[in-house]
Design a protein around this motif. Structure first.
Motif, PDB file in Angstrom:
ATOM      1  N   PRO A 146      -4.673  11.255   8.242  1.00  0.00           N
ATOM      2  CA  PRO A 146      -4.771  10.299   7.135  1.00  0.00           C
ATOM      3  C   PRO A 146      -5.648  10.851   6.024  1.00  0.00           C
ATOM      4  N   ALA A 147      -5.161  10.718   4.777  1.00  0.00           N
ATOM      5  CA  ALA A 147      -5.891  11.267   3.641  1.00  0.00           C
ATOM      6  C   ALA A 147      -6.320  10.209   2.646  1.00  0.00           C
ATOM      7  N   ALA A 148      -5.509   9.158   2.471  1.00  0.00           N
ATOM      8  CA  ALA A 148      -5.846   8.150   1.468  1.00  0.00           C
ATOM      9  C   ALA A 148      -4.949   6.937   1.626  1.00  0.00           C
ATOM     10  N   SER A 149      -5.384   5.835   1.022  1.00  0.00           N
ATOM     11  CA  SER A 149      -4.568   4.631   0.903  1.00  0.00           C
ATOM     12  C   SER A 149      -4.650   4.177  -0.550  1.00  0.00           C
ATOM     13  N   LEU A 150      -3.504   4.143  -1.218  1.00  0.00           N
ATOM     14  CA  LEU A 150      -3.458   3.798  -2.638  1.00  0.00           C
ATOM     15  C   LEU A 150      -3.096   2.322  -2.763  1.00  0.00           C
ATOM     16  N   ALA A 175       0.831  -1.204   0.000  1.00  0.00           N
ATOM     17  CA  ALA A 175       0.000   0.000   0.000  1.00  0.00           C
ATOM     18  C   ALA A 175       0.869   1.258   0.000  1.00  0.00           C
ATOM     19  N   ILE A 176       0.283   2.350  -0.471  1.00  0.00           N
ATOM     20  CA  ILE A 176       0.889   3.680  -0.361  1.00  0.00           C
ATOM     21  C   ILE A 176      -0.073   4.521   0.463  1.00  0.00           C
ATOM     22  N   LEU A 177       0.362   4.920   1.649  1.00  0.00           N
ATOM     23  CA  LEU A 177      -0.488   5.730   2.526  1.00  0.00           C
ATOM     24  C   LEU A 177      -0.167   7.203   2.338  1.00  0.00           C
TER      25      LEU A 177
END
Length: 392
Positions: free
Chosen positions: A223-227, A208-210
């Motif tokens: 926290p804004a997103a998890s790619l 994952a890319i957080l």
């Protein structure tokens, strides 16, 4: 091989974030500012987080524009220089174009990250020995050791902030206010980080890319997103041209739109781990344990394609771009034969090489023509470009 940055490739040049305009000025749209290099960063004075301008793009600033206070110390070679130091006894070979100023001893395991925050007179190095060491730029002495209780996977800085990737979280330190934050969310080791579009990105062991966004009101990262997309660990990240590029142990590179955070392309030409990524002019450079460096450019459709493949005899671990003493772009390429090779860009003509006792995992730029390397023995070395060609 020569790359044409003019004529038919002009549109390609702008699509991939080339042009290197002046950051920090007025009258630019939001989209334009993200393809400009920050003038304050060029001067080593940017303390904005987030900064709307680029801090990572090549061509890099010439040595004359480097951070004033730190550059003066470095220029005077006051980095704890040992005048009796013998390059050959330490298995390093340097050419006439750069010289070894000193080595910084203390880490017990491989150095996995080095950073010099803008405006700071301290260099920071992180290691698999679970510590971060703070080095005084004037004396070259260790000014402090911070025990993290976990291996350091990577380190970057942005303005006054230092970000340290460790197992299951990211440490965020503000060197001006002494703010100390822990960002939770990662699963496993954090191997790579990058900053772009007001976001901090971290590539993790689970693929994952957080992403976190800094909240000025609460003075914390939220926290804004998890790619999601990679099937194995993400080990390299770079931001350029309003895109995030990620390299993984699944042998692929993914291209993410920084506005939507959606994956817009997957590149599968590498046959082993994609260890490092670098944006230079209109091109994306990638290196891999498959013993290649690939140069990518955007077609008229906007998709990236390989325009050149450079072959090495050994797996390639890290890429770093910097100007030489004349301001010409040079690519530093760390290989797993314990060497760093220097290539002119765009020709890939070899300029020189250095050898270490063990492989070099960390390369970081500094002001005044300096660069730093960290190797598997735990040693950090300080180098400087000087006048004249580099001999091999």
């Amino acid at each position: 091989m020569d790359f044409d940055a003019h004529g038919g490739n002009k549109r390609v040049f702008h699509r991939l974030g080339g042009g290197g305009g002046d950051g920090g000025g007025g009258g630019l749209s939001t989209a334009d500012t993200r393809q400009k290099v920050c003038n304050y960063w060029r001067a080593g004075k940017c303390n904005r987080f987030p900064c709307p301008y680029l801090h990572r793009e090549l061509p890099l600033p010439p040595a004359a524009t480097a951070n004033g206070a730190a550059a003066k110390r470095f220029a005077n070679n006051t980095w704890g220089r040992n005048n009796n130091f013998n390059n050959h006894s330490n298995n390093y070979r340097a050419g006439d174009g750069f010289k070894l100023l000193t080595q910084l001893e203390g880490h017990q395991k491989v150095v996995s990250g080095i950073t010099l925050p803008s405006g700071s007179d301290k260099l920071y190095s992180g290691s698999k020995d679970e510590t971060v060491r703070v080095w005084d730029c004037a004396s070259g002495q260790c000014a402090g050791v911070i025990n993290l209780g976990g291996e350091v996977g990577c380190m970057i800085s942005e303005g006054p902030w230092i970000f340290i990737g460790v197992t299951n979280f990211v440490k965020a330190w503000n060197t001006q206010t002494n703010t100390d934050l822990s960002l939770s969310g990662p699963v496993g080791q954090v191997y790579a980080m990058a900053v772009g579009n007001d976001l901090l990105f971290a590539g993790t062991q689970d693929g994952a890319i957080l992403a976190w966004k800094f909240n000025v009101t609460t003075n914390c990262f939220e926290p804004a997103a998890s790619l999601k997309g990679h099937s194995l660990a993400v080990v390299s990240l770079v931001v350029g041209a309003n895109k995030l590029y990620s390299g993984s142990m699944d042998n692929s590179i993914r291209v993410w739109n920084l506005e939507t955070l959606q994956c817009i392309q997957t590149l599968t030409e590498h046959t082993s781990v994609v260890m490092s990524l670098l944006c230079w002019d209109q091109f994306l450079l990638s290196c891999s344990l498959d013993k290649t460096i690939k140069v990518w450019f955007a077609t008229d459709s906007g998709n990236l394609e390989v325009t050149y493949t450079h072959n090495e005899e050994h797996g390639v671990l890290a890429l770093c771009g910097m100007p030489d003493s004349e301001g010409k772009p040079v690519l530093l390429c760390s290989c797993n034969d314990n060497s760093v090779r220097f290539y002119d860009l765009p020709s890939f003509a070899e300029r020189g090489k250095i050898f270490a006792k063990q492989e070099i995992r960390a390369i970081q730029l500094g002001p005044g023509g300096l660069f730093f390397t960290g190797d598997g023995t735990g040693q950090v070395r300080v180098w400087q470009w000087c006048n004249g060609p580099v001999a091999t």
